[in-house]
Each structure stands twice: as structure tokens, then as C-alpha cells.
Scaffold this motif. Structure first.
Motif, short mmCIF file in Angstrom:
data_model
loop_
_atom_site.label_atom_id
_atom_site.label_comp_id
_atom_site.label_asym_id
_atom_site.label_seq_id
_atom_site.Cartn_x
_atom_site.Cartn_y
_atom_site.Cartn_z
N GLY A 143 0.80 -1.22 0.00
CA GLY A 143 0.00 0.00 0.00
C GLY A 143 0.83 1.27 0.00
N ARG A 144 2.13 1.13 0.15
CA ARG A 144 3.01 2.29 0.10
C ARG A 144 3.77 2.33 -1.22
NH1 ARG A 144 6.35 2.16 5.62
NH2 ARG A 144 7.50 3.75 4.48
N HIS A 145 3.62 1.28 -1.99
CA HIS A 145 4.33 1.21 -3.27
C HIS A 145 3.38 0.81 -4.38
CE1 HIS A 145 7.62 0.77 -0.36
NE2 HIS A 145 8.37 1.33 -1.29
N MET A 146 3.79 1.07 -5.57
CA MET A 146 3.02 0.58 -6.72
C MET A 146 3.95 -0.25 -7.61
SD MET A 146 2.56 4.01 -8.96
CE MET A 146 3.92 4.86 -9.74
N VAL A 147 3.34 -0.97 -8.52
CA VAL A 147 4.13 -1.81 -9.42
C VAL A 147 4.00 -1.27 -10.83
CG1 VAL A 147 4.50 -4.16 -10.26
CG2 VAL A 147 3.57 -3.79 -8.00
N MET A 148 5.13 -1.21 -11.51
CA MET A 148 5.09 -0.76 -12.90
C MET A 148 5.63 -1.89 -13.80
SD MET A 148 6.92 2.48 -14.71
CE MET A 148 8.36 1.58 -15.26
N PRO A 149 4.76 -2.45 -14.63
CA PRO A 149 5.25 -3.46 -15.58
C PRO A 149 5.97 -2.76 -16.73
CG PRO A 149 2.83 -3.47 -15.40
CD PRO A 149 3.31 -2.21 -14.78
N LEU A 150 7.20 -3.15 -16.98
CA LEU A 150 7.99 -2.53 -18.05
C LEU A 150 8.41 -3.62 -19.03
CD1 LEU A 150 9.50 0.01 -19.14
CD2 LEU A 150 11.44 -0.67 -17.73
N ARG A 151 7.94 -3.50 -20.25
CA ARG A 151 8.32 -4.47 -21.28
C ARG A 151 9.42 -3.87 -22.13
NH1 ARG A 151 5.52 -5.89 -26.73
NH2 ARG A 151 7.20 -4.49 -27.30
#
Lengths: 230, 265
Positions: A143-151
Motif C-alpha cells: 500500500g506504500r508502493h506501486m508496481v510498474m510493468p515494463l516491457r
């Protein structure tokens, strides 16, 4: 939300804030920060929203770009790879489309990408690759971080080492459900003409809802060029 | 000279007046449409200037058309106009010079409306760039009008065209204080400020061994819109940090020794 002061527990990271009536205005305050809002208290309470958002606005918005630095990743010629990068999150307190406050979980710093004339000011973000051993994204976050999918796709005939990506938040959306916050899928194409970062209007995670209230988003160009290298 | 009113073709005069009126409104309309269209493709100031030029061209064509309707020979008028124009040109060289400089400024584009600039010593925000002059609102309020010929000949510093600016201080510390400690403290203080850029990073070093103090130079980059605030804030914070840590900042001092053998008159 109750009248007066309360704990906002939308996210696990708790912060306290208060609303009170002052001379016909409603005063929002948190720590040393105070903002006056026109309107009666009941109306403000019902329109007040606490949203996760991408890390750009602290201490104040001076750029739309952030530069995510992550551990060195090697992409062979013609290779492709999807990595999931964990980024710190900010929380926005919003009233009727107007941002009253930002709360951050990371100490901000800025740098210049490119030359002094024509370069881009960027917020520095320390990213961490959180792809598991089988190449899957993490199931739950804190809840303090987010995820970024990078292709990342290497269209060249050379091996490339990558440890940063330039992102324009104006082309991005956030997705949210429970503790999981994610950006949309981002493509990084390494070509002979340069490095292009493209923003795909979809998420990599099932069941997430697109965040509302992001009035500043422009979803037109959806492309950033990393003119000054990796 | 008497004018025989019966020989005047009033229909033509009426038509000419109508054409002048319609031409004027059409010129204004076209100029506005052009300005809006150009503003999407170029800076606001350039779009404004170009639309003004379009307006004057249309007005000129309209005048020629009206004169033709009134039965005047335009070609002879143009020759006469050329002679008159030369005479006016000699008489108003500065005005013409300003206008031509305005066109050159449009081509060169050293600044746009809203930019923070310094033109030959006058600093401020550009309010307007007309074909003849450039108007600045100076930092302390007054509006300064500078003829374009002077603008074109002057050194122009445009602060808006740089995204980051460098701040530099020269600090003097006592020979009794540790320079390593002072430099370390300054670097830590700079690292605490978000608007001191990490890349290009700050530079703190001993730059001079003076008569009564060691000079330390501090250089760092900051986002251009934040330059003034960060510059003043950081100088105060560095001073307080050094003072708190006991780093002595000397000031010029002169020792005067009186001889014991001062003789009275």
C-alpha cells in the motif's frame, strides 16, 4: 469520515488530518499545512477523496517527468523482457478535482536529464525489480508502493544495459484495488533511431480498477523519447 | 481648387466606402483566425506578430482596391508613393529600423511573451512584442518599453530557455576551522534540499587561501523556476549549519597598534 479530526485509513500508511469551519471556509490541515476550502463542512466531507497517485508532486509539481533508476538489466540483441518495478507511492487529498495535499513515503530529489537548454527536469525515483523467479509480478503490495510493468524490447543488433527509464506521468493512468496499485503497462523499445517509451492503455494485473479523479491526464501522444541515452 | 460635385461618381464612392468597411472587418477577422491557427504551431508572441503583418498586408491591398474604385491610377500612385515613402523613410529612419528589427526578432525568436529576460540591462517578464517595440514588466513592477532596434542590438539573456540554473556562493571560513568539516556540513545541507539537483551534482571545494580566511566555493544546480527561492534559502541554511557546528566565519579586521613612545605636543 467523521466530523473534525480522524485517521484516514484508505491506505495502511496512516496519517491524521482535520477539517474545521473557520469564518465560512472549511480549513483542511495536516501537520503544518493548512488549506482553506469554500463550502460547508458536510459538503466538503462528502466530496473529499484520498487517492494513491504516482510520485511526482512533492514538494511541489515542477515537472511531469520522473526518472526511474533500477538495477542494471541486460537485454541481448533482439531480446525482450518484462520486468516489474516497485516504486514509492504518493497519496493525494482531493476536493472537487482540486488537490489539497500530497503525502509521500519517499524523500524527493530531482535531476536534469539532458542539457541545461532543452533538457528535462526529472524527479528521481529509486525503483526495485520485484519480478519473481518465474517472471511473474508480485501478488500483493504494502500500500506504500506501486508496481510498474515494463516491457523492454531490443530491436537492435547490439547488447544493451539498462538501468533507467524516463516516464511522463501525463500519459499514465493508475489502477487500484485493495493494497495493489499499479501503473499501466509501459513499453521501452530500443531501436537504431533511439529509445522510445510508450504507454499502453491497459494494466498487466487482472481485477484492478482505473483510478478516477486524475483530471490532469492527457492520453494523446503516449510516447516519450529518451533522446540523451540510457 | 474647386471640386465639381456633379462630376463625382457617387455610386463608386459608396462602393469604395463599402469595400473599405468590409475590407477592414475581413482583414481583422482573417488576422484573428490566423493568430489562433498560428498559435497552435508557434509561440504566442510570434503568432501575434505574424497575424499583425497579415493584417497590414490585407489593409494595404484593400486600400489599393478602394483607390482603383475611386478612379485613381494605382501604378502612378505607387511610383509617387515610392518617392513619398523614401522621403518618409529618411524622416523616420528609427521607426523603420524598429520595424525591420521587429521582423528580424520574429525570425530570430530570442524570446517569447511570458519569458523572463534581461535585455541590455533591463530585466523582467516579456509582456508584448509588437512590430516596433518590446514591453517588459520589470521585477519591481514598472513596465519598460524598449524599441525593437535597441532590443535587436542588445545582449539578450533569456532565463526561460534553460530548465536549470547554477547557484554559486563564495564562503570564507577561519584558518582555525577545519575545511574538511565545513565542506562535509555544506554537502549534507545541500543533500537535504530536494530542489538541489543530484545530477549535475553539487560541487564544494576550497577555492582560495586568502589573507585572513580560507575561501570555499559552493556550486549547485536548481530548477530554473525555483532558483531565487533556493538560492536565498540555502545560503541561510548553510550559514546556520556552519555557525551551529562552530565553524568560524571571519570578517575583515585591522589591528592598530599604538606605540608607547607617543610624544605630546
Amino acid at each position: 469520515m467523521g466530523f473534525g479530526s480522524w485517521k484516514a485509513s484508505t491506505l495502511p500508511r496512516k496519517f491524521s488530518m482535520s477539517l474545521k469551519s473557520v469564518n465560512g471556509f472549511v480549513e483542511y490541515s495536516r501537520g503544518g499545512k493548512k488549506v482553506n476550502v469554500m463550502g460547508d463542512l458536510k459538503q466538503v466531507e462528502s466530496d473529499l477523496r484520498i487517492l494513491p497517485r504516482s510520485p511526482i508532486n512533492l514538494p511541489e509539481r515542477i515537472t511531469d517527468h520522473y526518472m526511474i533508476n533500477f538495477p542494471l538489466t541486460i537485454i541481448p540483441p533482439g531480446g525482450r523482457q518484462v520486468i516489474f518495478i516497485r516504486l514509492p507511492l504518493e497519496v493525494e487529498v482531493r476536493y472537487k478535482g482540486r488537490a489539497l495535499d500530497f503525502v509521500g513515503f519517499d524523500s524527493p530529489s530531482f535531476s536534469l536529464y539532458g542539457p541545461v537548454d532543452g533538457g528535462i527536469l526529472t524527479r528521481n525515483i529509486r525503483g526495485e525489480i520485484v519480478t519473481d523467479s518465474s517472471g511473474n509480478p508480485p501478488k500483493n503490495m504494502d500500500g506504500r508502493h506501486m508496481v510498474m510493468p515494463l516491457r523492454i524490447k531490443n530491436y537492435t543488433s547490439q547488447l544493451h544495459q539498462i538501468n533507467k527509464v524516463l516516464i511522463n506521468t501525463r500519459y499514465m493512468d493508475l489502477y487500484y484495488k485493495g493494497l495493489q496499485v499499479a501503473t499501466e503497462k509501459i513499453k521501452m523499445d530500443l531501436t537504431a533511431k533511439g529509445v522510445h517509451v510508450r504507454y499502453l492503455n491497459e494494466t498487466h494485473f487482472k481485477g484492478l480498477q482505473k483510478m478516477s479523479g486524475e483530471s490532469q491526464l492527457l492520453k494523446k501522444e503516449q510516447k516519450t523519447d529518451m533522446e540523451w541515452g540510457l | 481648387m474647386m471640386i465639381d460635385l456633379t462630376t463625382i461618381d457617387w455610386v463608386n464612392v459608396g462602393t469604395a466606402l463599402l469595400v473599405a468597411l468590409v475590407g477592414y472587418f475581413i482583414s481583422r477577422r482573417i488576422s484573428r483566425v490566423a493568430e489562433r491557427a498560428l498559435a497552435k504551431k508557434m509561440p504566442e508572441g510570434s503568432a501575434k506578430n505574424l497575424s499583425r503583418i497579415i493584417y497590414y498586408v490585407f489593409i494595404f491591398v484593400m486600400i489599393l482596391f478602394v483607390l482603383t474604385l475611386l478612379g485613381l491610377k494605382v501604378d502612378s500612385l505607387l511610383v509617387a508613393g515610392g518617392v513619398i515613402g523614401m522621403a518618409i523613410g529618411f524622416a523616420s529612419q528609427k521607426t523603420v529600423s524598429n520595424f525591420i528589427s521587429g521582423i528580424f526578432l520574429y525570425i530570430d525568436r530570442p524570446m517569447n511573451i511570458g519569458d523572463s529576460v534581461n535585455i541590455g540591462g533591463s530585466s523582467g517578464v516579456v509582456l508584448d512584442i509588437t512590430p516596433f517595440s518590446t514591453r517588459l514588466r520589470s521585477w519591481d513592477g514598472p513596465v519598460v518599453r524598449i524599441p525593437n532596434s535597441k532590443v535587436f542590438d542588445s545582449e539578450i539573456t533569456n532565463y526561460k530557455q534553460t530548465v536549470a540554473r547554477r547557484v554559486e556562493y563564495s564562503l570564507r571560513i577561519s584558518y582555525d576551522s577545519s575545511t574538511d568539516k565545513a565542506i562535509q556540513l555544506i554537502k549534507e545541507e545541500l543533500a537535504r534540499e530536494p530542489f538541489v539537483l543530484t545530477s549535475p551534482g553539487p560541487d564544494v571545494h576550497v577555492s582560495k587561501l586568502g589573507d585572513s580566511a580560507v575561501e570555499i566555493t559552493v556550486k549547485f544546480w536548481t530548477p530554473a523556476p525555483k532558483m531565487y527561492a533556493v538560492k536565498t534559502r540555502m545560503l541561510q541554511r548553510i550559514y546556520q549549519t556552519l555557525k551551529k557546528a562552530g565553524v568560524s566565519i571571519p570578517y575583515p579586521r585591522m589591528d592598530i597598534r599604538l606605540s608607547n613612545k607617543v610624544k605630546g605636543r
